[in-house]
Design an enzyme around this catalytic site. Structure first.
Site, PDB file in Angstrom:
ATOM      1  N   GLY A  10      53.486  36.316  40.008  1.00  0.00           N
ATOM      2  CA  GLY A  10      52.515  35.237  40.227  1.00  0.00           C
ATOM      3  C   GLY A  10      52.915  33.892  39.665  1.00  0.00           C
ATOM      4  O   GLY A  10      52.092  32.989  39.580  1.00  0.00           O
ATOM      5  N   SER A  16      51.272  27.547  36.672  1.00  0.00           N
ATOM      6  CA  SER A  16      50.775  28.915  36.900  1.00  0.00           C
ATOM      7  C   SER A  16      50.446  29.595  35.572  1.00  0.00           C
ATOM      8  O   SER A  16      51.223  29.516  34.611  1.00  0.00           O
ATOM      9  CB  SER A  16      51.839  29.749  37.621  1.00  0.00           C
ATOM     10  OG  SER A  16      52.054  29.279  38.932  1.00  0.00           O
ATOM     11  N   ILE A  87      47.835  37.191  40.542  1.00  0.00           N
ATOM     12  CA  ILE A  87      47.911  36.912  41.978  1.00  0.00           C
ATOM     13  C   ILE A  87      46.520  36.938  42.596  1.00  0.00           C
ATOM     14  O   ILE A  87      45.736  37.854  42.313  1.00  0.00           O
ATOM     15  CB  ILE A  87      48.794  37.999  42.648  1.00  0.00           C
ATOM     16  CG1 ILE A  87      50.263  37.813  42.252  1.00  0.00           C
ATOM     17  CG2 ILE A  87      48.620  38.000  44.163  1.00  0.00           C
ATOM     18  CD1 ILE A  87      51.181  38.939  42.708  1.00  0.00           C
ATOM     19  N   ALA A  90      42.663  33.789  49.011  1.00  0.00           N
ATOM     20  CA  ALA A  90      41.648  33.849  50.065  1.00  0.00           C
ATOM     21  C   ALA A  90      41.890  32.649  50.968  1.00  0.00           C
ATOM     22  O   ALA A  90      42.480  31.657  50.537  1.00  0.00           O
ATOM     23  CB  ALA A  90      40.249  33.777  49.468  1.00  0.00           C
ATOM     24  N   TYR A 150      32.924  30.275  45.027  1.00  0.00           N
ATOM     25  CA  TYR A 150      33.906  31.334  44.700  1.00  0.00           C
ATOM     26  C   TYR A 150      33.822  32.459  45.743  1.00  0.00           C
ATOM     27  O   TYR A 150      34.826  33.090  46.060  1.00  0.00           O
ATOM     28  CB  TYR A 150      33.720  31.837  43.266  1.00  0.00           C
ATOM     29  CG  TYR A 150      34.982  32.476  42.714  1.00  0.00           C
ATOM     30  CD1 TYR A 150      36.183  31.773  42.680  1.00  0.00           C
ATOM     31  CD2 TYR A 150      34.978  33.785  42.238  1.00  0.00           C
ATOM     32  CE1 TYR A 150      37.345  32.353  42.195  1.00  0.00           C
ATOM     33  CE2 TYR A 150      36.137  34.376  41.741  1.00  0.00           C
ATOM     34  CZ  TYR A 150      37.307  33.649  41.726  1.00  0.00           C
ATOM     35  OH  TYR A 150      38.457  34.229  41.248  1.00  0.00           O
ATOM     36  N   LYS A 157      37.308  39.881  42.988  1.00  0.00           N
ATOM     37  CA  LYS A 157      37.469  40.070  41.536  1.00  0.00           C
ATOM     38  C   LYS A 157      36.602  41.230  41.035  1.00  0.00           C
ATOM     39  O   LYS A 157      36.985  41.925  40.083  1.00  0.00           O
ATOM     40  CB  LYS A 157      37.153  38.793  40.768  1.00  0.00           C
ATOM     41  CG  LYS A 157      38.153  37.643  40.984  1.00  0.00           C
ATOM     42  CD  LYS A 157      39.583  37.990  40.617  1.00  0.00           C
ATOM     43  CE  LYS A 157      40.478  36.756  40.582  1.00  0.00           C
ATOM     44  NZ  LYS A 157      41.913  37.092  40.413  1.00  0.00           N
ATOM     45  N   ILE A 186      40.944  26.781  34.744  1.00  0.00           N
ATOM     46  CA  ILE A 186      42.162  26.060  34.328  1.00  0.00           C
ATOM     47  C   ILE A 186      42.712  25.330  35.555  1.00  0.00           C
ATOM     48  O   ILE A 186      42.762  25.922  36.652  1.00  0.00           O
ATOM     49  CB  ILE A 186      43.236  27.043  33.796  1.00  0.00           C
ATOM     50  CG1 ILE A 186      42.720  27.803  32.567  1.00  0.00           C
ATOM     51  CG2 ILE A 186      44.533  26.298  33.451  1.00  0.00           C
ATOM     52  CD1 ILE A 186      43.666  28.909  32.085  1.00  0.00           C
TER      53      ILE A 186
HETATM   54  P1  NAD Z   1      48.689  29.991  40.910  1.00  0.00           P
HETATM   55  O1  NAD Z   1      48.435  29.415  42.278  1.00  0.00           O
HETATM   56  O2  NAD Z   1      49.707  29.365  40.068  1.00  0.00           O
HETATM   57  O3  NAD Z   1      48.961  31.565  40.996  1.00  0.00           O
HETATM   58  C1  NAD Z   1      48.572  32.374  42.088  1.00  0.00           C
HETATM   59  C2  NAD Z   1      49.795  33.162  42.475  1.00  0.00           C
HETATM   60  O4  NAD Z   1      49.486  34.156  43.472  1.00  0.00           O
HETATM   61  C3  NAD Z   1      50.920  32.278  43.058  1.00  0.00           C
HETATM   62  O5  NAD Z   1      52.087  32.438  42.305  1.00  0.00           O
HETATM   63  C4  NAD Z   1      51.094  32.847  44.463  1.00  0.00           C
HETATM   64  O6  NAD Z   1      52.439  32.775  44.900  1.00  0.00           O
HETATM   65  C5  NAD Z   1      50.658  34.280  44.230  1.00  0.00           C
HETATM   66  N1  NAD Z   1      50.399  35.010  45.483  1.00  0.00           N
HETATM   67  C6  NAD Z   1      49.462  34.755  46.423  1.00  0.00           C
HETATM   68  N2  NAD Z   1      49.602  35.611  47.443  1.00  0.00           N
HETATM   69  C7  NAD Z   1      50.629  36.451  47.135  1.00  0.00           C
HETATM   70  C8  NAD Z   1      51.269  37.538  47.792  1.00  0.00           C
HETATM   71  N3  NAD Z   1      50.889  37.956  49.008  1.00  0.00           N
HETATM   72  N4  NAD Z   1      52.307  38.161  47.163  1.00  0.00           N
HETATM   73  C9  NAD Z   1      52.729  37.747  45.939  1.00  0.00           C
HETATM   74  N5  NAD Z   1      52.176  36.716  45.275  1.00  0.00           N
HETATM   75  C10 NAD Z   1      51.138  36.070  45.878  1.00  0.00           C
HETATM   76  O7  NAD Z   1      47.227  29.912  40.210  1.00  0.00           O
HETATM   77  P2  NAD Z   1      46.691  30.584  38.849  1.00  0.00           P
HETATM   78  O8  NAD Z   1      45.451  29.825  38.541  1.00  0.00           O
HETATM   79  O9  NAD Z   1      47.776  30.693  37.872  1.00  0.00           O
HETATM   80  O10 NAD Z   1      46.228  32.035  39.351  1.00  0.00           O
HETATM   81  C11 NAD Z   1      46.721  33.242  38.783  1.00  0.00           C
HETATM   82  C12 NAD Z   1      45.595  34.254  38.640  1.00  0.00           C
HETATM   83  O11 NAD Z   1      44.654  33.778  37.684  1.00  0.00           O
HETATM   84  C13 NAD Z   1      44.810  34.538  39.909  1.00  0.00           C
HETATM   85  O12 NAD Z   1      44.506  35.934  39.976  1.00  0.00           O
HETATM   86  C14 NAD Z   1      43.535  33.759  39.692  1.00  0.00           C
HETATM   87  O13 NAD Z   1      42.453  34.313  40.413  1.00  0.00           O
HETATM   88  C15 NAD Z   1      43.371  33.958  38.202  1.00  0.00           C
HETATM   89  N6  NAD Z   1      42.455  33.031  37.536  1.00  0.00           N
HETATM   90  C16 NAD Z   1      42.627  31.674  37.636  1.00  0.00           C
HETATM   91  C17 NAD Z   1      41.748  30.828  36.985  1.00  0.00           C
HETATM   92  C18 NAD Z   1      41.883  29.325  37.097  1.00  0.00           C
HETATM   93  O14 NAD Z   1      40.893  28.614  36.851  1.00  0.00           O
HETATM   94  N7  NAD Z   1      43.048  28.789  37.420  1.00  0.00           N
HETATM   95  C19 NAD Z   1      40.681  31.345  36.214  1.00  0.00           C
HETATM   96  C20 NAD Z   1      40.543  32.738  36.131  1.00  0.00           C
HETATM   97  C21 NAD Z   1      41.428  33.561  36.801  1.00  0.00           C
HETATM   98  C1  IMJ Z   2      38.117  28.929  43.249  1.00  0.00           C
HETATM   99  C2  IMJ Z   2      37.190  28.679  44.271  1.00  0.00           C
HETATM  100  C3  IMJ Z   2      35.903  28.226  43.986  1.00  0.00           C
HETATM  101  C4  IMJ Z   2      35.511  28.020  42.693  1.00  0.00           C
HETATM  102  C5  IMJ Z   2      36.428  28.261  41.683  1.00  0.00           C
HETATM  103  C6  IMJ Z   2      37.741  28.707  41.959  1.00  0.00           C
HETATM  104  N1  IMJ Z   2      36.332  28.157  40.324  1.00  0.00           N
HETATM  105  C7  IMJ Z   2      37.502  28.514  39.728  1.00  0.00           C
HETATM  106  C8  IMJ Z   2      38.423  28.851  40.725  1.00  0.00           C
HETATM  107  C9  IMJ Z   2      35.119  27.690  39.640  1.00  0.00           C
HETATM  108  C10 IMJ Z   2      37.737  28.558  38.270  1.00  0.00           C
HETATM  109  C11 IMJ Z   2      39.862  29.276  40.521  1.00  0.00           C
HETATM  110  N2  IMJ Z   2      39.973  30.761  40.502  1.00  0.00           N
HETATM  111  C12 IMJ Z   2      39.355  31.455  39.386  1.00  0.00           C
HETATM  112  C13 IMJ Z   2      40.609  31.483  41.491  1.00  0.00           C
HETATM  113  O1  IMJ Z   2      40.659  32.701  41.369  1.00  0.00           O
HETATM  114  C14 IMJ Z   2      41.183  30.840  42.684  1.00  0.00           C
HETATM  115  C15 IMJ Z   2      41.609  31.569  43.732  1.00  0.00           C
HETATM  116  C16 IMJ Z   2      42.074  31.020  44.978  1.00  0.00           C
HETATM  117  C17 IMJ Z   2      42.247  29.664  45.216  1.00  0.00           C
HETATM  118  C18 IMJ Z   2      42.708  29.220  46.457  1.00  0.00           C
HETATM  119  C19 IMJ Z   2      42.869  27.750  46.796  1.00  0.00           C
HETATM  120  C20 IMJ Z   2      43.852  27.538  47.914  1.00  0.00           C
HETATM  121  C21 IMJ Z   2      43.779  28.567  49.022  1.00  0.00           C
HETATM  122  N3  IMJ Z   2      43.379  29.824  48.719  1.00  0.00           N
HETATM  123  C22 IMJ Z   2      42.948  30.204  47.466  1.00  0.00           C
HETATM  124  N4  IMJ Z   2      42.759  31.513  47.212  1.00  0.00           N
HETATM  125  C23 IMJ Z   2      42.336  31.916  45.998  1.00  0.00           C
HETATM  126  O2  IMJ Z   2      44.131  28.268  50.175  1.00  0.00           O
END
Ligand code: NAD
Ligand code: IMJ
Length: 250
Positions: A10, A16, A87, A90, A150, A157, A186
């Protein structure tokens, strides 16, 4: 983590969460293997691997069984101690309109990439974790509470967190622990695209018990704890690293 090998899935860029976890694992002495989804990010992941002091880089698209099998078959004979699954995906349109509008294909895609992939990866990795090990995935509060937009990711999730419990139950006898970290918002690539994300961060900073937003390094240190012997008694759990935001009623 000296002498341990961890697969980190990921990393897309330096924002990331997976990259933050990789940095913390390297700091603690682990050897890393990074996987990337697509050719599009290969070059930048290779650059990041160099910054990490020479992690190996491998293709693994978790939506394809062949790709998962191909990656893990390269590891035959090598012991694995940990997996980081960071990872989610959506369709953007499913995060922009009412949840009620979610179609069958979009629902299936989100659940496949964001939840089922943990099951597929755990099944492929478990036979290589011959001395036991840890699996950590990333979740979000939207799994159990309604967070605007979301939507289908919240349902994914919820499935991911339930999968963590079933996997922990079945892999526990082999001393493989499975946990999720529920991180606060984040500003990564996956979050940047979300409308009003800055105001979500402002709300967290104003209201969370710690009065600040979550830092990737805080999530990373908790991942290290869960993967390391310090976390040896913890499995099947969801650990919140969110400045305490999830405890609030109002
Ligand atoms: P990010 O976009 O850097 O990471 C998402 C990763 O998923 C990317 O590296 C992408 O290449 C990978 N991915 C998507 N489809 C894939 C596939 N088919 N095969 C392999 N890899 C695939 O964003 P992030 O915020 O670092 O997200 C990482 C995780 O953290 C996710 O599960 C996300 O839901 C979770 N998360 C994020 C937040 C936030 O606010 N950023 C908060 C809580 C949880
Ligand atoms: C994502 C969507 C709506 C509200 C959200 C988020 N909030 C947070 C996130 C409040 C924190 C980020 N998050 C936790 C995720 O898991 C994001 C997943 C994600 C984001 C995208 C954006 C670009 C895209 N597809 C995605 N699929 C999953 O095309």
């Amino acid at each position: 983590m000296q002498g341990k090998t961890v697969v980190v899935m990921g990393v897309a860029n330096r924002w990331s969460i997976a990259y933050g976890i990789a940095q913390a694992l390297v700091r603690e002495g682990a050897s890393l293997m990074l996987t990337y989804q697509a050719e599009r990010v290969k070059k930048s992941v290779e650059d990041l691997a160099r910054d990490l002091g020479g992690a190996s880089v491998h293709w693994c698209d978790v939506s394809q069984d062949d790709s998962i099998a191909g990656f893990f078959s390269q590891l035959q004979g090598r012991a694995l101690d940990g997996i980081v699954h960071s990872i989610a995906f959506a369709n953007k349109e499913d995060l922009d309109r009412p949840f009620l509008a979610t179609g069958r294909a979009g629902f299936s895609l989100a659940l496949d990439v964001s939840a089922y992939s943990l099951v597929a990866v755990a099944r492929a990795a478990a036979p290589l974790m011959t001395s036991g090990g840890g699996i950590v995935t990333l979740s979000y509060l939207g799994a159990t509470r309604v967070v605007p937009n979301y939507n289908v990711m919240g349902v994914a999730k919820a499935a991911l967190e339930a999968s963590v419990r079933y996997l922990a139950s079945e892999l526990g006898p082999q001393q493989i622990r499975v946990n999720a970290i529920s991180a606060g918002p984040i500003k990564t690539a996956s979050a940047r695209a979300i409308k009003d994300f800055s105001s979500i961060l402002d709300q967290v900073a104003a209201r969370a018990p710690l009065r600040r937003v979550t830092d990737t390094a805080e999530v990373a240190d908790t991942a290290v704890f869960l993967l390391s012997p310090l976390g040896r008694g913890v499995t099947g759990d969801v650990v919140f690293v969110d400045s305490g935001y999830h405890i609030l009623g109002i």
